[in-house]
Design a protein around this motif. Structure first.
Motif, short mmCIF file in Angstrom:
data_model
loop_
_atom_site.label_atom_id
_atom_site.label_comp_id
_atom_site.label_asym_id
_atom_site.label_seq_id
_atom_site.Cartn_x
_atom_site.Cartn_y
_atom_site.Cartn_z
N GLY A 100 0.81 -1.21 0.00
CA GLY A 100 0.00 0.00 0.00
C GLY A 100 0.85 1.26 0.00
O GLY A 100 0.54 2.24 -0.70
N ALA A 101 1.94 1.25 0.77
CA ALA A 101 2.84 2.40 0.80
C ALA A 101 3.49 2.62 -0.56
O ALA A 101 3.67 3.76 -1.01
N THR A 102 3.84 1.52 -1.23
CA THR A 102 4.47 1.62 -2.55
C THR A 102 3.49 2.17 -3.58
O THR A 102 3.87 2.98 -4.45
N GLN A 103 2.23 1.76 -3.49
CA GLN A 103 1.22 2.30 -4.41
C GLN A 103 1.08 3.81 -4.25
O GLN A 103 0.99 4.55 -5.23
N ILE A 104 1.05 4.26 -3.01
CA ILE A 104 0.94 5.71 -2.75
C ILE A 104 2.17 6.43 -3.27
O ILE A 104 2.07 7.52 -3.86
N ALA A 105 3.35 5.84 -3.07
CA ALA A 105 4.59 6.46 -3.55
C ALA A 105 4.57 6.64 -5.06
O ALA A 105 4.94 7.70 -5.59
N LEU A 106 4.12 5.63 -5.80
CA LEU A 106 4.07 5.73 -7.26
C LEU A 106 3.07 6.81 -7.70
O LEU A 106 3.32 7.55 -8.65
N ALA A 107 1.94 6.87 -6.99
CA ALA A 107 0.92 7.85 -7.36
C ALA A 107 1.41 9.28 -7.16
O ALA A 107 0.96 10.20 -7.86
N MET A 108 2.37 9.49 -6.26
CA MET A 108 2.86 10.84 -5.99
C MET A 108 3.82 11.34 -7.07
O MET A 108 4.04 12.54 -7.21
N GLU A 109 4.44 10.41 -7.81
CA GLU A 109 5.34 10.76 -8.92
C GLU A 109 6.46 11.70 -8.48
O GLU A 109 6.74 12.70 -9.12
N GLU A 110 7.07 11.40 -7.34
CA GLU A 110 8.20 12.17 -6.82
C GLU A 110 9.45 11.29 -6.85
O GLU A 110 9.39 10.08 -6.64
N GLU A 111 10.60 11.90 -7.08
CA GLU A 111 11.87 11.18 -7.12
C GLU A 111 12.41 10.95 -5.71
O GLU A 111 12.30 11.82 -4.85
N SER A 127 7.30 -5.33 -8.91
CA SER A 127 6.77 -4.85 -10.19
C SER A 127 6.59 -3.34 -10.17
O SER A 127 6.93 -2.64 -11.14
N MET A 128 6.06 -2.82 -9.08
CA MET A 128 5.87 -1.36 -8.97
C MET A 128 7.20 -0.64 -8.87
O MET A 128 7.40 0.43 -9.45
N LYS A 129 8.13 -1.23 -8.13
CA LYS A 129 9.45 -0.60 -7.97
C LYS A 129 10.18 -0.50 -9.30
O LYS A 129 10.97 0.42 -9.52
N SER A 130 9.93 -1.44 -10.22
CA SER A 130 10.59 -1.40 -11.52
C SER A 130 10.17 -0.17 -12.32
O SER A 130 10.87 0.25 -13.24
N ARG A 131 9.04 0.45 -11.96
CA ARG A 131 8.58 1.66 -12.64
C ARG A 131 9.19 2.92 -12.04
O ARG A 131 9.13 3.98 -12.64
N ASP A 132 9.75 2.79 -10.85
CA ASP A 132 10.42 3.94 -10.22
C ASP A 132 11.59 3.39 -9.39
O ASP A 132 11.44 3.09 -8.21
N SER A 191 14.04 4.84 -8.19
CA SER A 191 14.57 5.72 -7.16
C SER A 191 13.94 5.45 -5.79
O SER A 191 14.38 6.00 -4.78
N LEU A 192 12.89 4.60 -5.74
CA LEU A 192 12.29 4.26 -4.46
C LEU A 192 13.32 3.56 -3.57
O LEU A 192 14.07 2.70 -4.03
#
Length: 473
Positions: A370-381, A415-420, A422-423
């Motif tokens: 859930g935290a990772t989903q929120i992180a991706l939605a914020m689109e911050e580096e 899978s989500m981390k592969s899209r960002d 920098s997480l």
């Protein structure tokens, strides 16, 4: 040795299943099972001795194998083992009205959820409950084999522990202390340290006298309880009130003290034991002479270092903290997520309720997802995601395929981390993760979820203010 040999041979069979493109697997497949797989073939004739030996362990290997559900296109509902902890392994004749063959037919592919109505109407109640507890990843992945412990082959008394020892280990692993101190406490509980008595037994030293006081053999009792230096440490920590635990063996003393103390006092007690051992080693290797003062000072230093508070993210970065809460009886979990800026200001607070969760371990993984989903939605580096479950954090940091009970959630996170990329995932002790914990625990009690901008619920405001108070650098 015979069992050890069987284990080594079964491991080769495991490699044939999991690494079919390796040279040795391709050679064996071409010669012995070109049209099937290792688990399906019969021995045949004119086989080399090494192949007969590997094949002989096939039944042993198969008893410890289970499919991990991914796409589930390869898994037979009745012929394969795929339901965790199911007593008979395969379903076989327990299903009379089954209209499908593959596990994939039991999943609503669009939602990636079990087809609850179909499962409840098809399987006996105990089987349906077991199936519905199997977690599914949001994105399908290939099915793969897991090796599981064959509990029926174990002597049920071989690893039996009395209740007090179970409570001891539970308390120890829950304590907010460094892992190296937990391992040290575990080692002294089994007398696995190099004190003078143990070293003398192994003829590594000429005498077993205490190197600090020279008055008596350095047994565990003397080292941690009877030596004047240790007595001084316990005098300084008189609030632990250890007076009621006397005239018992060291292992019993250690166990009873840990079980009886609160988590906070247990933490203090374990750090003190570590400090005593550190002082003893300094006396031997560094020729330190003011032992009692050194032990007290060392204890205070370690204690301060591990009483952590939440820290503001560096620079202008964003930090997300997560925690999971779990109700064993109702199989419901809640995850708390809080997003804060570089000044400690609340950006988002969120709680979500999940039903049909099988363990507290899974609740932590769901919270991290859930935290990772929120992180991706914020689109911050460069967002930092923090949690107090060391195992979950390590799995997020590791790029290898996870095969544990929480693998569907870890697969989604990867899978989500592969899209960002920098997480960043970091572990923190519970004392530095209190706000996320309060959100999860209280929301689980209320069975209410929420998603708030720039604030937290009323019940968490005091903790948010406490976290935002900077400590002196």
């Amino acid at each position: 040795m015979a069992y050890f040999n069987i284990s080594l041979l079964a491991k080769q069979g495991w490699r044939l299943l999991n690494f079919p493109n390796s040279l040795v697997a391709r050679v064996f497949k071409a010669k012995y099972f070109p049209e099937s797989n290792f688990l399906q073939l019969s021995l045949g004739s004119l086989c080399y001795y090494i192949w007969r030996s590997i094949w002989a362990t096939k039944d042993t290997l198969e008893k410890g194998l289970m499919w991990k559900v991914g796409t589930s296109m390869n898994i037979s509902i009745t012929q394969d083992i795929w339901i965790p902890d199911y007593v008979n392994g395969r379903l076989l004749s327990r299903v009379d009205n089954l209209q499908c063959d593959k596990v994939a037919d039991l999943i609503s592919s669009n939602e990636r959820e079990w087809n609850k109505e179909l499962i409840v109407n098809t399987f006996p109640e105990d089987v349906a409950d077991s199936i519905l507890r199997i977690p599914l990843s949001m994105e399908p992945h290939e099915d793969f084999w897991l090796r599981v412990e064959n509990r029926r082959s174990l002597d049920p008394t071989a690893y039996a522990l009395q209740n007090i020892y179970r409570d001891f280990y539970r308390k120890l692993w829950r304590a907010e202390i460094p892992t190296k101190i937990k391992i040290f406490i575990w080692k002294i509980s089994w007398n696995y340290i190099a004190n003078k008595v143990n070293m003398n037994i192994r003829r590594l030293v000429n005498n077993s006298l205490c190197p600090r006081c020279g008055d008596g053999e350095e047994t565990l009792n003397h080292l941690f309880c009877e030596c004047p230096v240790s007595i001084e440490v316990w005098r300084v920590l008189s609030d632990l009130d250890l007076t009621g635990f006397t005239n018992v063996e060291f292992s019993d003393w250690l166990t009873m003290v840990v079980v009886s103390l609160s988590l906070e006092k247990c933490r203090t007690f374990c750090i003190a034991l570590w400090s005593i051992w550190g002082d003893r080693n300094s006396r031997i290797h560094e020729n330190q002479i003011d032992q009692a003062k050194r032990s007290s000072d060392l204890f205070i230093a370690i204690s301060k270092n591990w009483t952590d508070k939440w820290r503001h993210p560096p620079g202008s970065r964003i930090k997300i903290n997560f925690d999971g809460a779990f109700d064993e009886r109702s199989k419901v979990s809640a995850f708390g997520v809080v997003v804060r800026g570089s000044r400690g200001n609340i950006l988002i607070s969120s709680v979500d309720i999940h039903r049909g969760v099988h363990a507290a371990f899974a609740a932590e993984a769901i919270a991290c997802r859930g935290a990772t989903q929120i992180a991706l939605a914020m689109e911050e580096e460069g967002i930092i995601i923090e949690g107090d479950s060391l195992t979950v954090i390590k799995k997020c940091q590791n790029t290898d395929q996870d095969k544990s009970q929480i693998s569907p959630y870890i697969y989604d996170i990867h899978s989500m981390k592969s899209r960002d990329r920098s997480l960043k995932y970091e572990f923190i002790p519970r004392s530095a993760n209190n706000l996320a914990h309060v959100l999860a625990a209280e929301s689980l009690r209320r069975k209410e979820g929420f998603y708030l901008f720039n604030k937290v619920p009323d019940f968490a405001e005091a903790q948010a203010r406490s976290d935002n108070e900077r400590e002196p650098d």
